[in-house]
Write a protein that holds these residues in place. Sequence first.
Motif, mmCIF file in Angstrom:
data_model
loop_
_atom_site.group_PDB
_atom_site.id
_atom_site.type_symbol
_atom_site.label_atom_id
_atom_site.label_comp_id
_atom_site.label_asym_id
_atom_site.label_seq_id
_atom_site.Cartn_x
_atom_site.Cartn_y
_atom_site.Cartn_z
ATOM 1 N N GLY A 1 37.012 -41.984 -7.299
ATOM 2 C CA GLY A 1 37.525 -41.493 -8.579
ATOM 3 C C GLY A 1 36.748 -40.296 -9.093
ATOM 4 O O GLY A 1 37.332 -39.350 -9.632
ATOM 5 N N VAL B 1 38.249 -36.091 -9.763
ATOM 6 C CA VAL B 1 38.164 -35.241 -10.951
ATOM 7 C C VAL B 1 38.338 -33.776 -10.552
ATOM 8 O O VAL B 1 38.929 -32.985 -11.292
ATOM 9 N N HIS B 2 37.853 -33.401 -9.378
ATOM 10 C CA HIS B 2 37.909 -32.011 -8.923
ATOM 11 C C HIS B 2 39.062 -31.759 -7.953
ATOM 12 O O HIS B 2 39.090 -30.727 -7.286
ATOM 13 N N ASN C 1 43.455 -32.063 -7.196
ATOM 14 C CA ASN C 1 44.729 -31.947 -7.891
ATOM 15 C C ASN C 1 45.478 -33.284 -7.812
ATOM 16 O O ASN C 1 46.429 -33.430 -7.060
ATOM 17 N N PRO D 1 47.014 -36.668 -10.348
ATOM 18 C CA PRO D 1 47.349 -36.991 -11.736
ATOM 19 C C PRO D 1 46.160 -37.608 -12.470
ATOM 20 O O PRO D 1 45.392 -38.383 -11.885
ATOM 21 N N HIS D 2 46.046 -37.262 -13.735
ATOM 22 C CA HIS D 2 44.933 -37.746 -14.553
ATOM 23 C C HIS D 2 44.847 -39.269 -14.550
ATOM 24 O O HIS D 2 43.756 -39.833 -14.434
ATOM 25 N N TRP D 3 45.982 -39.946 -14.636
ATOM 26 C CA TRP D 3 45.982 -41.412 -14.688
ATOM 27 C C TRP D 3 45.405 -42.015 -13.410
ATOM 28 O O TRP D 3 44.785 -43.068 -13.459
ATOM 29 N N PHE E 1 42.991 -40.705 -11.212
ATOM 30 C CA PHE E 1 41.523 -40.686 -11.139
ATOM 31 C C PHE E 1 40.910 -41.523 -12.244
ATOM 32 O O PHE E 1 39.861 -42.130 -12.065
ATOM 33 N N GLU E 2 41.583 -41.614 -13.390
ATOM 34 C CA GLU E 2 41.085 -42.473 -14.466
ATOM 35 C C GLU E 2 41.130 -43.946 -14.047
ATOM 36 O O GLU E 2 40.213 -44.718 -14.354
ATOM 37 N N SER F 1 37.669 -45.787 -13.943
ATOM 38 C CA SER F 1 37.544 -46.912 -14.876
ATOM 39 C C SER F 1 37.507 -48.245 -14.145
ATOM 40 O O SER F 1 36.660 -49.094 -14.441
#
Length: 122
Positions: free
Chosen positions: A82, A86-87, A89, A91-93, A95-96, A100
Amino acid sequence: MGAKWIKISVMYLMLVSAFGLFMHYTIQLQWTATHAHIGVLGWLTTGFIGLIYSIYKDAAETGLAKAQFWFYNLGLPFLLIGMMMVHMNVPHWLFELFVSGGGIAVAISVLFFVVNVFKHVK
């Protein structure tokens, strides 16, 4: 149980060394936080837990120690992947979810370890 932790820690030592070389030779330094976490949570912390469980064998054989082992060793790879996402491409969800989910699993494992040490290390 201590030997398992130590064997896993040396695998993280190999990984952190290889990852550091990759970062150096490709000059991709955006992975610094991930590299540090591989070293600290993978190599150092895992090895230290292994040493504690090698010395205090009663603590190593509890159900709490076994639960801690699985939470930590399943959660940490998710956390590290994860952190790399972050670095990338993705989707934000996604890697979150990895950061998390993996981070919470590692945090639960640390809590199990603390309780186990206070209950069984004399």
